[in-house]
Design a protein around this motif. Sequence first.
Motif, PDB file in Angstrom:
ATOM      1  N   ILE A 207      23.357  54.301  25.442  1.00 30.94           N
ATOM      2  CA  ILE A 207      22.375  54.682  24.428  1.00 30.94           C
ATOM      3  C   ILE A 207      22.135  56.177  24.509  1.00 30.94           C
ATOM      4  CG2 ILE A 207      20.024  54.347  23.546  1.00 30.94           C
ATOM      5  CD1 ILE A 207      19.956  51.639  24.909  1.00 30.94           C
ATOM      6  N   ALA A 208      22.068  56.828  23.359  1.00 31.04           N
ATOM      7  CA  ALA A 208      21.728  58.242  23.279  1.00 31.04           C
ATOM      8  C   ALA A 208      20.804  58.449  22.094  1.00 31.04           C
ATOM      9  CB  ALA A 208      22.982  59.104  23.130  1.00 31.04           C
ATOM     10  N   ALA A 209      19.942  59.466  22.177  1.00 30.95           N
ATOM     11  CA  ALA A 209      18.993  59.746  21.089  1.00 30.95           C
ATOM     12  C   ALA A 209      18.578  61.209  21.163  1.00 30.95           C
ATOM     13  CB  ALA A 209      17.779  58.835  21.167  1.00 30.95           C
ATOM     14  N   GLY A 210      17.998  61.694  20.067  1.00 30.74           N
ATOM     15  CA  GLY A 210      17.653  63.111  19.987  1.00 30.74           C
ATOM     16  C   GLY A 210      16.196  63.379  19.695  1.00 30.74           C
ATOM     17  N   GLN A 211      15.309  62.439  20.015  1.00 26.59           N
ATOM     18  CA  GLN A 211      13.888  62.631  19.756  1.00 26.59           C
ATOM     19  C   GLN A 211      13.087  61.945  20.860  1.00 26.59           C
ATOM     20  OE1 GLN A 211      12.114  60.629  16.338  1.00 26.59           O
ATOM     21  NE2 GLN A 211      11.084  62.531  15.779  1.00 26.59           N
ATOM     22  N   SER A 212      12.126  62.671  21.447  1.00 28.65           N
ATOM     23  CA  SER A 212      11.362  62.133  22.570  1.00 28.65           C
ATOM     24  C   SER A 212      10.612  60.853  22.212  1.00 28.65           C
ATOM     25  CB  SER A 212      10.373  63.185  23.088  1.00 28.65           C
ATOM     26  OG  SER A 212      11.040  64.179  23.828  1.00 28.65           O
TER      27      SER A 212
END
Length: 283
Positions: A207-212
């Motif tokens: 899993i990867a994401a760009g928002q806290s």
Amino acid sequence: MQPDQIETFLDLVDSRSFNRTAERQGLTQSTVSGRIASLETALGVRLFTRSRAGTELTTEGLKFAPHARILRHAWAEARHSVTPTGEAVINIRLGIQSDLAPNHLGHWMQGFRRYLPDCAFYIEPDFSAQMCRDLTAGASDFAVLYTPYASPDLHFTSLGETRYRLISSETDRRAGLRPATYIRANFAPAFDMHHRMALPELQETPIAAGQSATIAGLLSRLGGSAYLLDVVAEELIASGNFRVVTDAPIIRQPVHAATHLRHRTSKLHRHLLRVVQQTFAAA
């Protein structure tokens, strides 16, 4: 000379491909060719040459490009100036890095309204690349962002930095981190570079994401480990379910204010800049 001709010309300057510009603008290639031909007829010069190597600007095209950017920006401002704003004198369009908006926007708006009580504000949380494009095109007036994408039309001011901290529901030591439960954060190119250098063993994760806020929601539901904006990390730690990974480095992300070069000395934009500078100085 029509605004859509200018927009198509500038896209072609960037893409160097009639096919790619047609795809990006949702047009047929014949429409792109027709717009460029009409623009060349209006100017009385050729703007591009085509070859097997691709589409290249002529000398006249190179000379026209900076004027085209000015025309596009002026047209966007002209449309913006006649947009209804109720009782407000001016409508200001703000771009905010999506990770900064939840914790900073309220403070900024207090300052903006104090200095600019007659203005209306439209706020768009977004990512750096899109905000730079919006500023260049005149679709936005001012932005606070992580990555200053170079452009001859934009002016950037360094504001300071934010901090990201690694927390985990499983361990407080780096040796206990597991790729299978690690959520890979990627907030900006600078962050990504530091992460790769600091934790090369944690690049391939499920899993990867760009928002806290998104990552915090995933951690709360799934558990695991991830980097979060300092203030968001503190909230999860306070819940008692997460700990700081003490031997993992804090990653610092630079923050910049951006505006169109034409506006960098205007009184209105100086007020906007002063407010966000004061916020980071206080932090």
